[in-house]
Design an enzyme around this catalytic site. Structure first.
Site, PDB file in Angstrom:
ATOM      1  CE  LYS A  24       4.818  -6.453   1.476  1.00 22.92           C
ATOM      2  NZ  LYS A  24       4.030  -5.327   1.969  1.00 22.92           N
ATOM      3  CG  ASN A  25       0.851  -6.695  -0.187  1.00 21.32           C
ATOM      4  OD1 ASN A  25       1.606  -6.482   0.761  1.00 21.32           O
ATOM      5  ND2 ASN A  25       0.855  -5.953  -1.298  1.00 21.32           N
ATOM      6  NE  ARG A  39      -1.634   2.432   4.027  1.00 27.33           N
ATOM      7  CZ  ARG A  39      -2.385   3.468   4.260  1.00 27.33           C
ATOM      8  NH1 ARG A  39      -1.937   4.455   4.986  1.00 27.33           N
ATOM      9  NH2 ARG A  39      -3.612   3.539   3.795  1.00 27.33           N
ATOM     10  CB  CYS A  65       6.452   2.097   1.849  1.00 29.60           C
ATOM     11  SG  CYS A  65       7.909   1.268   1.294  1.00 29.60           S
ATOM     12  NE  ARG A 106       0.866   3.499   1.784  1.00 32.51           N
ATOM     13  CZ  ARG A 106       1.490   2.347   1.654  1.00 32.51           C
ATOM     14  NH1 ARG A 106       2.753   2.242   1.839  1.00 32.51           N
ATOM     15  NH2 ARG A 106       0.836   1.257   1.322  1.00 32.51           N
ATOM     16  N   PRO A 107      -3.322   8.460   3.312  1.00 30.35           N
ATOM     17  CG  PRO A 107      -4.950   9.753   2.262  1.00 30.35           C
ATOM     18  CD  PRO A 107      -3.626   9.091   2.040  1.00 30.35           C
ATOM     19  CB  ILE A 108      -6.606   5.750   7.222  1.00 25.27           C
ATOM     20  CG1 ILE A 108      -6.541   6.727   8.400  1.00 25.27           C
ATOM     21  CG2 ILE A 108      -5.306   4.992   7.087  1.00 25.27           C
ATOM     22  CD1 ILE A 108      -6.538   6.023   9.742  1.00 25.27           C
ATOM     23  CG  ASP A 109      -9.517   9.668   2.941  1.00 24.41           C
ATOM     24  OD1 ASP A 109      -8.466   9.009   2.827  1.00 24.41           O
ATOM     25  OD2 ASP A 109     -10.089  10.173   1.962  1.00 24.41           O
ATOM     26  CG  ASP A 114       2.990  -3.188  -4.538  1.00 20.26           C
ATOM     27  OD1 ASP A 114       3.101  -1.981  -4.279  1.00 20.26           O
ATOM     28  OD2 ASP A 114       2.355  -3.975  -3.821  1.00 20.26           O
ATOM     29  NE  ARG A 126       8.136  -2.305   5.076  1.00 15.01           N
ATOM     30  CZ  ARG A 126       7.413  -1.453   4.364  1.00 15.01           C
ATOM     31  NH1 ARG A 126       7.971  -0.395   3.837  1.00 15.01           N
ATOM     32  NH2 ARG A 126       6.126  -1.643   4.185  1.00 15.01           N
TER      33      ARG A 126
HETATM   34  C1  UD1 Z   1      -1.922  -2.177  -0.532  1.00 14.66           C
HETATM   35  C2  UD1 Z   1      -0.663  -2.995  -0.577  1.00 14.66           C
HETATM   36  C3  UD1 Z   1       0.434  -2.240  -1.314  1.00 14.66           C
HETATM   37  C4  UD1 Z   1      -0.048  -1.822  -2.694  1.00 14.66           C
HETATM   38  C5  UD1 Z   1      -1.377  -1.093  -2.613  1.00 14.66           C
HETATM   39  C6  UD1 Z   1      -1.972  -0.804  -3.966  1.00 14.66           C
HETATM   40  C7  UD1 Z   1      -0.792  -4.323   1.420  1.00 14.66           C
HETATM   41  C8  UD1 Z   1      -0.216  -4.636   2.749  1.00 14.66           C
HETATM   42  N1  UD1 Z   1      -0.249  -3.293   0.772  1.00 14.66           N
HETATM   43  O1  UD1 Z   1      -1.626  -0.980   0.196  1.00 14.66           O
HETATM   44  O2  UD1 Z   1       1.566  -3.101  -1.427  1.00 14.66           O
HETATM   45  O3  UD1 Z   1       0.908  -0.959  -3.283  1.00 14.66           O
HETATM   46  O4  UD1 Z   1      -2.328  -1.880  -1.876  1.00 14.66           O
HETATM   47  O5  UD1 Z   1      -2.102  -1.971  -4.700  1.00 14.66           O
HETATM   48  O6  UD1 Z   1      -1.680  -5.008   0.944  1.00 14.66           O
HETATM   49  N2  UD1 Z   1      -5.889   6.013  -0.115  1.00 14.66           N
HETATM   50  C9  UD1 Z   1      -6.541   7.131   0.345  1.00 14.66           C
HETATM   51  N3  UD1 Z   1      -7.331   7.016   1.455  1.00 14.66           N
HETATM   52  C10 UD1 Z   1      -7.492   5.827   2.109  1.00 14.66           C
HETATM   53  C11 UD1 Z   1      -6.826   4.677   1.616  1.00 14.66           C
HETATM   54  C12 UD1 Z   1      -6.015   4.808   0.504  1.00 14.66           C
HETATM   55  O7  UD1 Z   1      -6.423   8.230  -0.225  1.00 14.66           O
HETATM   56  O8  UD1 Z   1      -8.213   5.768   3.113  1.00 14.66           O
HETATM   57  C13 UD1 Z   1      -5.006   6.149  -1.300  1.00 14.66           C
HETATM   58  C14 UD1 Z   1      -3.556   5.844  -0.949  1.00 14.66           C
HETATM   59  O9  UD1 Z   1      -2.919   6.992  -0.416  1.00 14.66           O
HETATM   60  C15 UD1 Z   1      -2.997   5.430  -2.286  1.00 14.66           C
HETATM   61  C16 UD1 Z   1      -4.183   4.709  -2.942  1.00 14.66           C
HETATM   62  O10 UD1 Z   1      -5.349   5.150  -2.252  1.00 14.66           O
HETATM   63  O11 UD1 Z   1      -2.654   6.554  -3.038  1.00 14.66           O
HETATM   64  C17 UD1 Z   1      -4.103   3.188  -2.853  1.00 14.66           C
HETATM   65  O12 UD1 Z   1      -4.074   2.784  -1.521  1.00 14.66           O
HETATM   66  P1  UD1 Z   1      -4.596   1.377  -1.011  1.00 14.66           P
HETATM   67  O13 UD1 Z   1      -5.251   0.634  -2.125  1.00 14.66           O
HETATM   68  O14 UD1 Z   1      -5.377   1.593   0.240  1.00 14.66           O
HETATM   69  O15 UD1 Z   1      -3.230   0.643  -0.664  1.00 14.66           O
HETATM   70  P2  UD1 Z   1      -2.809  -0.034   0.698  1.00 14.66           P
HETATM   71  O16 UD1 Z   1      -3.914  -0.879   1.223  1.00 14.66           O
HETATM   72  O17 UD1 Z   1      -2.171   0.960   1.586  1.00 14.66           O
END
Ligand code: UD1
Length: 416
Positions: free
Chosen positions: A21-22, A90, A114, A119-122, A304, A396
């Site tokens: 999926k990922n 997301r 989820c 889960r910010p996007i900074d 995960d 999902r």
């Molecule tokens: C992806 C996976 C998810 C997995 C995760 C970690 C997909 C579709 N999803 O999620 O299944 O659990 O990797 O292996 O591939 N963070 C920030 N700022 C940001 C981005 C992330 O603070 O801009 C934090 C997140 O809140 C979290 C951590 O970094 O605490 C990891 O997030 P990230 O590696 O980005 O995971 P995803 O890409 O959302």
């Protein structure tokens, strides 16, 4: 929909593990960078994949399923990703990199996903800003202008999977410019995305390592691609086999992607045979607890698999301390497990699990995707009838979970 599980059966047999999926989700987003036909072979219809395709169709892409393959083509008619679906999915955030790469202007809703943390996007936005993106945020919408992007050197403050993938895509079509991304996430799904982009004519090097280099190209062409197996689904089935007892074989998987789990399963007492493309697990005894489990970015133990692993500890002999370092709210399943007789105490990012000899059946609700899968595992070992509700979370990211478990001998049904 819910699962009715009558626990207590041992598991025997083999499963072919579906594509990850990922890997599929960012690859679907990457097809936005190409108007030609892209074929993603043997696509499992995870709910997240269906939702992602629905968003793509609303944006103007042509999407069909033909002989089990996902076929995507066409140009976007809109670059405003402000639909209701983006609040729950997301992965819609991956469209940011690919849309800006090709169309340079876009509006996004701040993505959801989820409920496992803030889960910010900074990190995504900081990286894209270094490429020259100008953006503003108003009323939960992100207005993006990438008309003046150029190659850059970007060091991520944390190896975020999504940010690494977004920046890779955003720099793919900056023609003639080189982008260096440092402190990248190294997950196998990132390597898949790079392989996919390169199969369309892109130039992405170093995926799977800490530094990725992208040479921007003018355009991309159509491709046919098959993704690697889902290591998290495979890991979940292995944990099921360990907990229920029996002998199961997972086919179509590279064991290298699951080494931390395999070490834990062996230390718990399971016999595991590894082959280049399959894993065989056998267990006929009570499992031993793993003293300390800590989630990490790849190649560490994956967040995960933390919920399924926590559930395994609830019936293992001994005490286990689980430290969740990636997502702050990933212990929601614990309240449901306590209804089944588990002894778990959560304090911030730590869970202490005292193994009990058996769980009891109960009516429970899936709190999130991986926690929901964990509840199914708990149901499989609790002798008697459990009802596991709100399984849309599970669907999902698991395809045909009940059919697969039934084929191994589990007593599980999906009902309205
Ligand atoms: C992806 C996976 C998810 C997995 C995760 C970690 C997909 C579709 N999803 O999620 O299944 O659990 O990797 O292996 O591939 N963070 C920030 N700022 C940001 C981005 C992330 O603070 O801009 C934090 C997140 O809140 C979290 C951590 O970094 O605490 C990891 O997030 P990230 O590696 O980005 O995971 P995803 O890409 O959302």
């Amino acid at each position: 929909m819910k699962y009715i599980v009558n626990g207590g059966n041992k598991l025997f047999g083999k499963l072919e593990v579906d594509s990850a999926k990922n890997a599929i989700l960012p690859i679907i987003a990457a097809t936005i960078m190409c108007d030609d036909e892209c074929v993603i072979e043997d696509i499992p219809l995870y709910l997240d994949v269906i939702e992602m395709c629905a968003i793509m169709e609303k944006l103007g892409k042509n999407i069909t399923i033909s002989n089990g393959n996902l076929v995507i083509s066409g140009t976007l008619s809109s670059t405003s990703v402000i639909m209701a679906e983006t609040k729950t999915l997301r992965s819609s955030i991956f469209m940011m990199g690919s849309i800006l790469s090709k169309y340079r202007k876009a509006i996004f809703t701040h993505p959801g996903g989820c409920d496992i943390g803030k889960r910010p996007i900074d990190i995504h936005l900081d990286g894209l800003e270094k490429l020259g993106l100008k953006y503003s945020i108003a009323n939960d919408l992100i207005y993006c202008d990438a008309s003046k992007v150029c190659g850059s050197v970007i060091e991520l403050s944390y190896p975020s999977v999504g940010a690494t993938e977004n920046i890779m895509m955003a720099s793919t079509l900056i023609e003639g410019e080189m982008t260096v991304i440092k402190n990248c996430a190294r997950e196998p799904e990132i390597v898949e995305l790079a392989r996919f982009i390169n199969s369309m004519g892109g130039k992405v090097f170093g995926a799977g390592y800490e530094t990725i280099v992208v040479y921007g190209v003018k355009s991309l062409h159509g491709t046919k691609f098959k993704c690697i197996a889902d290591r998290i689904a495979c890991g979940t089935y292995l944990i099921a086999g360990a907990m229920c007892g029996g002998r199961i074989e997972m086919d179509n998987v590279d064991p290298n992607f699951l080494l931390p789990l395999i070490v834990f399963l062996r230390n718990s007492g399971c016999n595991i045979d590894l082959f280049s493309d399959k894993i065989i697990l056998e267990n006929f005894s009570r499992l031993k607890s793993i003293e300390k489990i800590e989630t990490e970015t790849y190649p560490g133990f994956p967040t995960d698999l933390q919920s399924p692993m926590l559930v395994m500890q609830t019936v293992s002999k001994g005490i286990s301390i689980i430290h969740e370092t990636v997502f702050e709210a990933r212990f929601k399943v614990v309240n449901e497990l306590i209804k089944m007789g588990a002894k778990v105490n959560v304090s911030e990012r730590y869970a202490t699990v005292v193994g009990v000899s058996k769980l009891k059946p109960a009516k429970v609700k899936c709190p999130d995707l991986r926690g929901g899968a964990g509840l199914v595992l708990a149901g499989l070992v609790a002798k008697g009838k459990s009802e596991i509700d709100e399984i849309f979370h599970v669907e999902r990211g698991y395809y045909n979970l009940e059919t697969n478990l039934k084929s191994l001998g589990a007593n599980i049904e999906k009902v309205e």
